[in-house]
Each structure stands twice: as C-alpha cells, then as structure tokens.
Design an enzyme around this catalytic site. Structure first.
Site, short mmCIF file in Angstrom:
data_model
loop_
_atom_site.label_atom_id
_atom_site.label_comp_id
_atom_site.label_asym_id
_atom_site.label_seq_id
_atom_site.Cartn_x
_atom_site.Cartn_y
_atom_site.Cartn_z
N SER A 188 -8.79 14.67 11.61
CA SER A 188 -9.58 14.11 12.71
C SER A 188 -10.60 15.15 13.16
CB SER A 188 -8.66 13.67 13.85
OG SER A 188 -9.40 13.10 14.91
N HIS A 215 -10.70 10.34 10.95
CA HIS A 215 -11.06 9.56 12.13
C HIS A 215 -12.57 9.69 12.34
CE1 HIS A 215 -6.76 10.19 13.96
NE2 HIS A 215 -6.76 9.42 12.89
N ASP A 311 -1.43 11.57 14.86
CA ASP A 311 -1.55 10.64 13.73
C ASP A 311 -1.24 11.38 12.44
OD1 ASP A 311 -2.10 8.35 12.28
OD2 ASP A 311 -4.26 8.77 12.16
#
Length: 369
Positions: A188, A215, A311
């Site tokens: 991310s 992301h 995540d």
C-alpha cells in the site's frame, strides 16, 4: 511537540481547507503555506518542516520540480495531492519517483465515504509519513525511456528505486529448496517505489507468474503498470478478467476491483470482480492471497511490503496454512510499517527483509542466483 507541516498549493481555498483539517488534529500544526513550488523550496530550507503537502500543477515551479529540489537540498517527507485523471496519475508517479512518499486525490470525496473519514485519512497520512523525517531517502534515478513501444532489452540498467540507504551485503542468502509456481506481492503506502525497486531487478526468464496487489485508485493502475513495463525486463500489465497466468509476466490488480485466481496450478486464470462494498480495500491483498492459497497450495512465494493497516495478514495466514512462504519488508525500509508489521507480529512471516535486498533474496530462492 506537534508535527510541523508546510502546505503548498496555488489555490487559496485548498490551502485553507487543508490547513483547517491539519490544525484540527492536536498532534499537527501548519507552520506556513506556499503558493508555488519555488516558494515551497525556499520555505522548506528556512523552516525545516516535518512534512510538506504539495500540489502538482502550480505556476512559477510545478510540484514535481519542487519535490526534486527539496529532496536534493533538504529532504523532507512529502505528501502529494493529485487529480484522478490519467495525466494526474502519471504526474503523481513522477512525483513519487522524485522522492515524494505518498499521495492523496485532491477531491476528498473520491477517497472517503464521508467528510469525517476524509479528514481522518489526511491527518493519519501526515502523521505516518512524519515518522520518516529522520530517515529520508533520495529520489529515484530512472533509466532512459525505451525508444520504441517494445519492452526494454534485458541488458538495460534497472532503476535503483529509493528506500533505505543500501546496506552492505553481509548476509549470504540460501535457497530453501522449495518449489514455486507463483509469486504474490501485496503493498500500500510506499508501494509504487518498493515495487519498482524489486521488479526492475528481475530477469526476463523469471520462472513463474507474479501477481501484484497495490492499494491505488482505479485511474492510476493502468498508468503504473505501463510505467513498470517500460522499466522492467519482465512484462508488467494491468490484469484483465480471463488473463491466463504466464511465467515472467507480472499482473497488477486494477484499482477499484478485486483480483482472484481461478483454476489449477499451471493453468490458472485471473478473475476481476467488483467485490461489493464490504471490503475496505479495492484491490484487497487478502482476497488475492486467499485465492492463491486455494489454487497453488504450498507453491506460492509471497511478500507483504510497506503499507498502512493490516491488509494481507489473513491472506498470508491462509498461504502459510497451505505451506507457502511469506516474507515481510522490515520496519526500517518501510514508508509505513503497518501491513508487514501485522504479518510479522502474527508470526506468519518466515523472514523480515530490507527492501534493497528483497529482489536478491527472490532470485536466490527461485534458483536464479
């Protein structure tokens, strides 16, 4: 002591809006504003802020040029604001190459379901990147662009994307002896630079497919995949529904969608789906990792890189239960030590690696070094 922030934008409305949001958090303080890149460079030197928020399109000097000059003279964590257009995506990636640490869309409604969520997101991003103030990186030195639409030749020099200062190679890696059929990487915040650093070091004959979960907004992933493809020896593409996974090809999950793997090892395909509103992330690392565990079992070499949140932890847990290998990026080389920390703290990762040595470790593990 509050984190000192310099807000840079040619729009008086946006300067005021961002300043109000930042100042409403007790840990943050806007110490000054700048109306163009030149003024930002001068104030960065004079005021030494902990974080700078930076617009891209400004008169006198644009944000990308300002980032380069600031990183050369007085390295400072920089959060870029950009438009969610194709050109905006390309400019944002240029800013990350120049040394910016993270970015957010200028239209807050595009990044959050309500104002409170958007306010919190901006505040948390500033706080997170401020932690890198004492450990700043240099901008990415990019190789010259290819002169044709073909991918660069294997002899082309890879771009040394920036991160932690290079460490001496004191550890000689040894392959575990496991056999793999897929590499999976989730990341991310800080991921674009991290992925560029790793992927540009992989050879054309990398022995199996690579799935990438970053992301990123929907309008950014095509531009990011295209950029990586021009820099890498392997092929990099934005994943499409029905893609058959092929060795030496990296598939970047499209923003705003979920990427799953279907079929069986050796003949697997990608499914690109909306995924509903229940998931916090689109794409979601857990979704792709979980599907990889079901299809490939113990044949996945997976990594969780820099990023905010957790995540990837549950997907990595599924991969570990299936017998696959999970590595995490180490704290020192992360822009945000969130996702890798979640995996490491849960005891899921078998190795914690500095970014500048992950590609080397991969090549040893798959038998190419």
């Amino acid at each position: 002591m509050a984190i000192k922030v310099l807000v840079v934008d040619d729009s008086s409305f946006f300067r005021r809006r961002v300043s109000e949001i930042i100042n409403s958090e007790s840990r943050l303080e806007v110490i000054d504003v700048a109306v163009n890149g030149r003024e930002a460079v001068e104030k960065a030197k004079a005021l030494k802020p902990d974080v700078i928020t930076m617009d891209i399109e400004m008169p006198v000097m644009d944000g990308i040029t300002a980032v380069r000059e600031i990183m050369a003279a007085s390295p400072t964590p920089i959060l870029m604001f950009s438009s969610l257009t194709h050109d905006g995506a390309k400019a944002t990636l240029d800013a990350l190459d120049a040394g910016a640490l993270d970015f957010l869309p200028k239209k807050f409604e595009d990044i959050a379901r309500n104002r409170d969520e958007a306010v919190s997101l901006l505040q948390q991003r500033v706080i997170q990147i401020a932690s890198k103030r004492a450990f700043m990186r240099r901008p990415v030195a990019r190789p010259a662009a290819a002169t044709s639409s073909a991918r660069p030749l294997a002899s082309r020099t890879a771009a040394p994307a920036a991160s932690a200062p290079a460490r001496p190679a004191t550890t000689k890696f040894r392959a575990s002896g496991k056999k793999y059929q897929l590499t999976a990487i989730g990341t991310s915040t800080g991921g674009p630079v991290a992925l560029q650093k790793i992927l540009t070091r992989l050879p054309m004959n990398y022995p199996h497919p690579i799935v990438l979960i970053q992301h990123m907004p929907a309008t950014f992933t095509a531009a990011f995949a295209s950029r990586l493809n021009t820099l890498c020896k392997i092929q990099v593409k934005e994943a499409q529904d029905g893609d058959v996974l092929q060795a030496g090809v990296a598939y970047l999950a499209p923003g705003g969608k979920q990427m799953m793997i279907d079929g069986r090892a050796g003949a697997a395909r990608l499914r690109i789906i909306d995924g509903g509103d229940r998931m916090n992330y689109k794409p979601c690392v857990d979704v792709t990792f979980g599907s990889a565990a079901k299809v490939y079992g113990d044949k996945v070499l997976s990594m969780v890189l820099t990023g905010m949140g957790a995540d990837g932890r549950e997907g990595a847990r599924m991969l570990k239960s299936a017998g696959s290998t999970i590595w995490a990026q180490d704290e020192e080389s992360c822009v945000v030590y969130g996702m890798p920390q979640a995996v490491a703290k849960a005891g899921i990762s078998s190795e914690d690696l500095p970014l500048d040595r992950i590609a080397e470790r991969m090549l040893v593990e798959v038998g190419l070094a």
